[in-house]
Design a protein around this motif. Sequence first.
Motif, PDB file in Angstrom:
ATOM      1  N   ALA A 239      47.493  44.751  34.523  1.00 45.24           N
ATOM      2  CA  ALA A 239      46.524  44.722  35.636  1.00 45.24           C
ATOM      3  C   ALA A 239      47.077  44.006  36.862  1.00 45.24           C
ATOM      4  O   ALA A 239      46.428  43.165  37.466  1.00 45.24           O
ATOM      5  CB  ALA A 239      45.203  44.092  35.190  1.00 45.24           C
ATOM      6  N   LEU A 240      48.302  44.331  37.206  1.00 45.99           N
ATOM      7  CA  LEU A 240      48.907  43.749  38.411  1.00 45.99           C
ATOM      8  C   LEU A 240      48.723  44.708  39.578  1.00 45.99           C
ATOM      9  O   LEU A 240      48.358  45.862  39.388  1.00 45.99           O
ATOM     10  CB  LEU A 240      50.404  43.521  38.166  1.00 45.99           C
ATOM     11  CG  LEU A 240      50.774  42.498  37.097  1.00 45.99           C
ATOM     12  CD1 LEU A 240      52.259  42.533  36.800  1.00 45.99           C
ATOM     13  CD2 LEU A 240      50.350  41.105  37.541  1.00 45.99           C
TER      14      LEU A 240
ATOM     15  N   TRP B  95      36.348  37.374  41.191  1.00 44.94           N
ATOM     16  CA  TRP B  95      37.760  37.127  41.493  1.00 44.94           C
ATOM     17  C   TRP B  95      38.187  35.818  40.846  1.00 44.94           C
ATOM     18  O   TRP B  95      37.358  35.021  40.409  1.00 44.94           O
ATOM     19  CB  TRP B  95      37.988  37.025  42.999  1.00 44.94           C
ATOM     20  CG  TRP B  95      38.011  38.337  43.725  1.00 44.94           C
ATOM     21  CD1 TRP B  95      37.034  39.288  43.723  1.00 44.94           C
ATOM     22  CD2 TRP B  95      39.055  38.820  44.563  1.00 44.94           C
ATOM     23  NE1 TRP B  95      37.399  40.339  44.517  1.00 44.94           N
ATOM     24  CE2 TRP B  95      38.649  40.078  45.049  1.00 44.94           C
ATOM     25  CE3 TRP B  95      40.291  38.318  44.967  1.00 44.94           C
ATOM     26  CZ2 TRP B  95      39.437  40.847  45.906  1.00 44.94           C
ATOM     27  CZ3 TRP B  95      41.086  39.075  45.831  1.00 44.94           C
ATOM     28  CH2 TRP B  95      40.655  40.334  46.278  1.00 44.94           C
ATOM     29  N   GLN B  96      39.525  35.631  40.829  1.00 42.39           N
ATOM     30  CA  GLN B  96      40.079  34.415  40.274  1.00 42.39           C
ATOM     31  C   GLN B  96      40.751  33.646  41.386  1.00 42.39           C
ATOM     32  O   GLN B  96      41.390  34.239  42.260  1.00 42.39           O
ATOM     33  CB  GLN B  96      41.176  34.792  39.308  1.00 42.39           C
ATOM     34  CG  GLN B  96      40.910  34.489  37.864  1.00 42.39           C
ATOM     35  CD  GLN B  96      42.176  34.801  37.093  1.00 42.39           C
ATOM     36  OE1 GLN B  96      42.743  35.886  37.226  1.00 42.39           O
ATOM     37  NE2 GLN B  96      42.620  33.851  36.315  1.00 42.39           N
ATOM     38  N   LEU B  97      40.635  32.330  41.304  1.00 44.20           N
ATOM     39  CA  LEU B  97      41.335  31.490  42.283  1.00 44.20           C
ATOM     40  C   LEU B  97      42.449  30.752  41.562  1.00 44.20           C
ATOM     41  O   LEU B  97      42.199  30.053  40.579  1.00 44.20           O
ATOM     42  CB  LEU B  97      40.340  30.497  42.885  1.00 44.20           C
ATOM     43  CG  LEU B  97      40.894  29.505  43.901  1.00 44.20           C
ATOM     44  CD1 LEU B  97      41.459  30.227  45.103  1.00 44.20           C
ATOM     45  CD2 LEU B  97      39.805  28.538  44.337  1.00 44.20           C
ATOM     46  N   ILE B  98      43.678  30.956  42.024  1.00 42.41           N
ATOM     47  CA  ILE B  98      44.818  30.321  41.382  1.00 42.41           C
ATOM     48  C   ILE B  98      45.422  29.338  42.373  1.00 42.41           C
ATOM     49  O   ILE B  98      45.829  29.694  43.467  1.00 42.41           O
ATOM     50  CB  ILE B  98      45.859  31.370  40.941  1.00 42.41           C
ATOM     51  CG1 ILE B  98      45.181  32.372  39.993  1.00 42.41           C
ATOM     52  CG2 ILE B  98      47.051  30.720  40.269  1.00 42.41           C
ATOM     53  CD1 ILE B  98      45.834  33.730  39.966  1.00 42.41           C
ATOM     54  N   GLY B  99      45.470  28.093  41.985  1.00 41.66           N
ATOM     55  CA  GLY B  99      45.951  27.065  42.907  1.00 41.66           C
ATOM     56  C   GLY B  99      44.802  26.179  43.313  1.00 41.66           C
ATOM     57  O   GLY B  99      43.735  26.247  42.713  1.00 41.66           O
TER      58      GLY B  99
ATOM     59  N   GLY C 241      41.846  39.727  42.267  1.00 44.61           N
ATOM     60  CA  GLY C 241      40.580  40.400  41.975  1.00 44.61           C
ATOM     61  C   GLY C 241      40.761  41.881  41.739  1.00 44.61           C
ATOM     62  O   GLY C 241      41.888  42.391  41.744  1.00 44.61           O
ATOM     63  N   PRO C 242      39.655  42.595  41.546  1.00 39.25           N
ATOM     64  CA  PRO C 242      39.728  44.028  41.250  1.00 39.25           C
ATOM     65  C   PRO C 242      40.282  44.830  42.428  1.00 39.25           C
ATOM     66  O   PRO C 242      40.019  44.494  43.578  1.00 39.25           O
ATOM     67  CB  PRO C 242      38.272  44.426  40.992  1.00 39.25           C
ATOM     68  CG  PRO C 242      37.490  43.163  40.934  1.00 39.25           C
ATOM     69  CD  PRO C 242      38.275  42.095  41.572  1.00 39.25           C
TER      70      PRO C 242
END
Length: 783
Positions: free
Chosen positions: A685-686, A725-729, A750-751
Amino acid sequence: MERSEVVTPGPAWLHVWLEAGREGRLFTYANPQGLPLACGDLVRVRLRGRPHIGLVVEGLEQLPPELEPHRLQPVEALHQSAAVDPHWRALLAEVAEDCHTSLFKTLKTALPPGWLGQRSERRSGPSRNRWLVELLPPPPKVAAGPAPQPENDPEPAGERPPGITPRQGELLELLEQRGGRAWLSTLTGAGRFSRSVVEGLERQGRLRRRAVAEGSAEWLALGGAAPAGSQGSPRPSEPARAPNEAQRQALDRLAATPPGGALLLWGVTGSGKTEVYLQACARILAAGQSVLVLTPEIGLVPQLLDRFKARFAGAIVEYHSGLSEAQRIASWRRCLGADPLQPVVVVGTRSAVFLPLSGLGLIALDEEHDSSYKQDAPMPCYHARDVARRRAHRSGARLLLGSATPSLETWLSCQQKGAGATSLVRLSERIGQRPLPPVRVVDMRAELVEGHRRLLSRPLMERLERVRDLGEQAVVLVPRRGYSSFLSCRSCGEVVQCPHCDVALTVHRSARSGDWLRCHWCDHRQAIEERCGACGSSAFKPFGAGTQRVMEQLGIELEGLRVLRFDRDTTRSQGGHRRLLEQFAAGEADVLVGTQMLAKGMDLPGVTLAAVLAADGLLHRPDLRSSEQSLQLLLQLAGRAGRGERPGEVIVQTYCPDHPVIRHLVDGRYERFLEEELALRRQAALVPFSRAALLRLVGVSATATATAATTLAERIAPQVTAAGWQLIGPAPAPVTRVAGRSRWQLLLHGPAGSPLPLPPETVLRQGLPQGVGLAIDPDPLEL
Ligand code: ADP
Ligand code: ZN
Ligand code: ZN
């Protein structure tokens, strides 16, 4: 897209940008006269009673409630019209939205760089004199150690003795490129250089300022407001060729593509893609429409321009960073003047996608996979391919994407149906059925085991000897410019670092001033210290090979071999790309050693060998697109060999012959690679099966920047997670300090296809401490 004859009253209120304070800002003005003003126009206004020239960003139909109409000052007059049509403005608005930034920033990117500079020149009023800045001859040299240097190493334009700041170095280089002089206002306009940079150099006796009376003979000789004329000359007229069967099919497919649609022209290197652009262009011009031809690299402009000029001389308009501001404004105006009787062909780089052309019939985007189409900074962080798609769609033009190694994104869009889908047509053979060159991989580990520790393997040496003896030519790719990658202490292993960045300094060698160190990130320059800062030893050793060292080695090991260098240092001066390519094409050298820019798109029929030293430098970057980009680059490089009568060959030196990229390079099946890569990305899923966005924070203070990153993350987290969504950092950027500034980033994941879960840019910026900058990259190429 007709410009209307009927004058409609202009908007009642306007957002106008004024250069007030350090950065300038937006003000709201009234337009009681109903002047027909639009985006890009320059107007006369007053601010605190003083006259100013402002840039119209947009007309407002409604006034924000916090503004009281009677307190707004009026616009006094139109100063300079940009004369763009409403469709152009609408395109910018779409790009601004895509890129999550303001219309103003997008407008600034879209307008020619001199547009705002024009403004400050006018504001200073009609003065009698203008200041001319002139380079003075360099001071006598300090004794420099002798450096062995092959005879034909062109003296790099970029080398500067230590003792001057990077900005001063840039200014000196710019002056050199412009033949030693420039108007002060050109140098300081649009915030390019501050006056202190000029004054500093003046104090050091490196340049002087001199007043030149306006209207005087000298003033006129210097071109008045406009700097010198165009560069280079087209090569003698090239006849239109009869298209071969595959090219004819491609042209028919383009004609059958619906207006606003896109076609991918997937042609192996040397299959005649450029010829397809040329013939498509001729058809469009004949129909009274204009054409936009985009190329990713300034280095590719000369060749492309020559081929287009040879066919469509009078219709050609150039637009790229090799032009002066005045020339770019002139190109802009020519585009505005284009009509069915005088259609134009624009040949340009990334930002040419914004030129105000009505009656656009075709956008040809060459080397569509190239990452130079992406702007990383300043905002908007746009991709010219995406803008071109939007533009074609809006204006009913056709988009022709050309590549031998299409991007994963474009290839995927060929498999989709409906709006946004791309048709595909292939050129699977080289012109004249010339074979694609075979690839030979040299395992450098085996070379080492057998006691060969040289930069150049034995097979490569032998092949180069043949090139020399048979009067053939070779291109040799070395991923890094300069002499060596870094300098380390023999006693303690300490690597000499840039004082402003978290990277090692690169050794550069100059015939004039010996060895010294440069930073490829911030352009800092310094002399090589006598002693190691860590242990006091005086023994340093250069590691890794740059273009200069490879040249030196070739000169030592292969007697009589004539070598030219093609990298940013040797092409920087005006016309540098053209001059070097012409020299090489004329047979003045056997080998062209260069960086990445060497691999792209050049048609040099004498070349029978394409080689890459240290391919490993390209393979091991920790990035999502690293495999795709390195395979594209290597296939492009391979494509330089065997384009003429004699068959070609490719030699790749590497320590990892089993790397998937090397395997795909050898079997030459790029499509197989795309399939595998796509399957991998789908599974994980990249991108492009998901969406990523990057928020970059930059600040002088390390703590303030880190704190700002944390605060920003906390502020946006609820909205980000609520949207799925995802928050990285936040995390420090891979190279945390550049040019003395700290860099942090937040990654959002996110999607695919979903909107960014972020408040508007202006809201995001609120609460950021002074001195911390923010950039939003909605679809970063590098993560
Ligand atoms: P590409 O852009 O695909 O790498 P080019 O358009 O540069 O390929 O073409 C490669 C070479 O073949 C060029 O020298 C070009 O002039 C020549 N060429 C292209 N089309 C034809 C044709 N139909 N007939 C003869 N020569 C051609
Ligand atoms: Zn040491
Ligand atoms: Zn640096």
